[in-house]
Design an enzyme around this catalytic site. Structure first.
Site, PDB file in Angstrom:
ATOM      1  N   ASP A   1       0.811  -1.213   0.000  1.00 44.65           N
ATOM      2  CA  ASP A   1       0.000   0.000   0.000  1.00 44.65           C
ATOM      3  C   ASP A   1       0.848   1.268   0.000  1.00 44.65           C
ATOM      4  O   ASP A   1       0.622   2.181  -0.803  1.00 44.65           O
ATOM      5  CB  ASP A   1      -0.942   0.001   1.211  1.00 44.65           C
ATOM      6  CG  ASP A   1      -1.998  -1.090   1.115  1.00 44.65           C
ATOM      7  OD1 ASP A   1      -2.219  -1.609   0.009  1.00 44.65           O
ATOM      8  OD2 ASP A   1      -2.587  -1.433   2.148  1.00 44.65           O
TER       9      ASP A   1
ATOM     10  N   ARG B   1      -0.148   2.193  16.987  1.00 40.69           N
ATOM     11  CA  ARG B   1      -0.607   3.293  16.132  1.00 40.69           C
ATOM     12  C   ARG B   1      -0.477   4.675  16.766  1.00 40.69           C
ATOM     13  O   ARG B   1      -0.062   5.617  16.094  1.00 40.69           O
ATOM     14  CB  ARG B   1      -2.045   3.050  15.671  1.00 40.69           C
ATOM     15  CG  ARG B   1      -2.229   1.865  14.731  1.00 40.69           C
ATOM     16  CD  ARG B   1      -1.103   1.717  13.756  1.00 40.69           C
ATOM     17  NE  ARG B   1      -1.391   0.769  12.683  1.00 40.69           N
ATOM     18  CZ  ARG B   1      -0.470   0.071  12.054  1.00 40.69           C
ATOM     19  NH1 ARG B   1       0.800   0.192  12.409  1.00 40.69           N
ATOM     20  NH2 ARG B   1      -0.777  -0.753  11.070  1.00 40.69           N
TER      21      ARG B   1
ATOM     22  N   ASP C   1      -7.222   1.501  11.352  1.00 40.60           N
ATOM     23  CA  ASP C   1      -6.029   2.330  11.477  1.00 40.60           C
ATOM     24  C   ASP C   1      -6.255   3.771  11.057  1.00 40.60           C
ATOM     25  O   ASP C   1      -5.626   4.688  11.591  1.00 40.60           O
ATOM     26  CB  ASP C   1      -4.875   1.719  10.668  1.00 40.60           C
ATOM     27  CG  ASP C   1      -4.267   0.515  11.364  1.00 40.60           C
ATOM     28  OD1 ASP C   1      -4.453   0.385  12.592  1.00 40.60           O
ATOM     29  OD2 ASP C   1      -3.608  -0.298  10.688  1.00 40.60           O
TER      30      ASP C   1
ATOM     31  N   SER D   1      -2.393  -9.070   3.866  1.00 41.61           N
ATOM     32  CA  SER D   1      -2.174  -7.792   4.511  1.00 41.61           C
ATOM     33  C   SER D   1      -1.621  -8.084   5.901  1.00 41.61           C
ATOM     34  O   SER D   1      -2.307  -8.669   6.740  1.00 41.61           O
ATOM     35  CB  SER D   1      -3.492  -7.008   4.607  1.00 41.61           C
ATOM     36  OG  SER D   1      -3.291  -5.796   5.292  1.00 41.61           O
TER      37      SER D   1
END
Length: 400
Positions: A14, A94, A123, A175
């Protein structure tokens, strides 16, 4: 002089796709920032990959020990587990990653931060809540919410059209998110919850049950105020503690989770998580709390842990409530000091003893042998008072 955008860069599909897309659709200077929270070998070759994809610069910021001490351990001390299974491996990283992105945006006088989170995922919420909390003036660019790319296959084709080499293919493009604490796997056949995962193809940190040793292994972990400080008698910092336990736990197939979870955005998703070292630490910490915390504190802390996990999962780290909950947890951990021994065998963790100078277990009281601190006759009066509401209710029924 071009304005600058900070791209949260992992080197995966990505974020690799986003570099040429940003250059094609915005007149920005793309500065990649990789926040190292223990990705291991994924960092190797990252600068060459970023620059060859069109970025002007790459920062690699190693914050692994800060990640452990200020994010992982507070979450573990809280006993926070999302939906009874997930040890929040991606979630707890995160806010730290977003905090460091803000740091580099201010350092470079950038006007925007770009992230590769999808419009369906958690996210995007976690990153943007943190950016809003720390630097609300920064623009946020989320390509997955605005570009024409609809799938991982589209991303691969886009990169190939822009002469960008990839170290992945359509058949193995799970992923994945990895840090020191865990690795997650999503996509491909995992999107069908009726299909059993092919763990021999998926797992990267952990043995399958079939490949785990046929002999058990003991680990001994020493805690000080809820923080693990020694493994088998050896003092270790947070990074080394988790690294070593990942090896041991991975060998014995500890910490493999297959979960259909409720995302922040309202849908369900399915993921496979590997958290070998973390699973051992959670269990050992819990065993010590059973020894050191009184009944009321332990019970209330269990309730709090659910809320703490929900806050972490939804990206609400930099909030007054989470900070207040952490203060409560830290207070409970003042006496959570001692040594816990666990026996590991083919995915199982079996308690093998615990000791603490603050243990509330009193053998003289608990023993079947009558001691001076407890008289069996005392129980009669206690039961009468404890059961008084039941007696009153029964008498009322008889009267009616």
């Amino acid at each position: 002089m071009k304005e600058k955008v900070i791209l949260a860069y992992s080197g995966g599909l990505d974020t690799t796709t986003i570099i040429p897309w940003l250059k094609e659709n915005y007149d920005y200077d793309v500065i990649c920032v990789c926040i190292d929270v223990g990705q291991g070998q994924e960092i190797d070759g990252l600068e060459e990959r970023a620059l060859s994809s069109g970025a002007s610069k790459l920062y690699i910021d190693d914050v692994t020990e800060e990640f452990v001490q200020n994010y992982v351990y507070p979450t573990m001390k809280a006993g926070a587990v999302y939906e009874d299974k997930y040890l929040l491996g991606t979630s707890i990283a995160r806010p730290l990653i977003a905090q460091r992105l803000v740091h580099y945006a201010l350092l470079e006088n950038a006007v925007a931060i770009c992230h590769g989170a999808t419009g369906k995922g958690n996210d995007q919420v976690r990153f943007e809540l943190t950016i809003n909390a720390l630097a609300p003036h920064l623009q946020i660019i989320a390509p997955w919410r605005i570009w024409d790319i609809k799938s991982r296959e589209d991303s691969i084709n886009y990169c190939l059209q822009h002469d960008i080499k990839l170290n992945m293919n359509k058949e193995t493009s799970y992923s994945r998110d990895r840090n020191l604490w865990h690795i997650s796997h999503e996509g491909l056949e995992l999107e069908d919850p009726s299909i059993e995962p092919d763990y021999s193809k998926i797992l990267q940190l952990t043995n399958t049950l079939e490949d785990a040793p046929n002999e058990a292994e003991y680990v001994e972990i020493e805690f000080e105020k809820g923080i693990p400080v020694k493994l088998d008698g050896k003092a270790l910092n947070g990074t080394d503690m988790i690294s070593e336990l990942n090896k041991i736990g991975g060998k014995h197939a500890i910490g493999i989770i297959d979960l259909v979870e409720n995302r922040v955005v309202g849908m369900k998703s399915r993921g496979v998580y590997e958290t070998p070292g973390g699973t051992i630490l959670y269990r050992a910490h819990q065993e010590l709390e059973h020894l050191c915390l009184d009944k009321q504190t332990y019970s209330y802390k269990q309730t709090l842990a659910i809320k703490y996990a929900e806050l972490v999962y939804s990206g609400e780290w930099f909030t007054p409530l989470r900070e207040a909950l952490e203060a409560f947890v830290d207070s409970t951990q003042e006496t959570v000091t001692g040594v816990v021994k666990l026996k590991l065998y083919k995915g199982n963790m079996i308690s093998a003893g615990a000791t603490s100078p603050y243990s509330l277990y009193n053998e003289e009281i608990a023993s079947f042998t009558t001691g001076d601190l407890y008289d069996h006759k005392d129980a009669e009066g206690f039961i009468r008072l404890f059961g008084l509401p039941l007696r009153v209710r029964a008498l009322m029924k008889e009267k009616k």
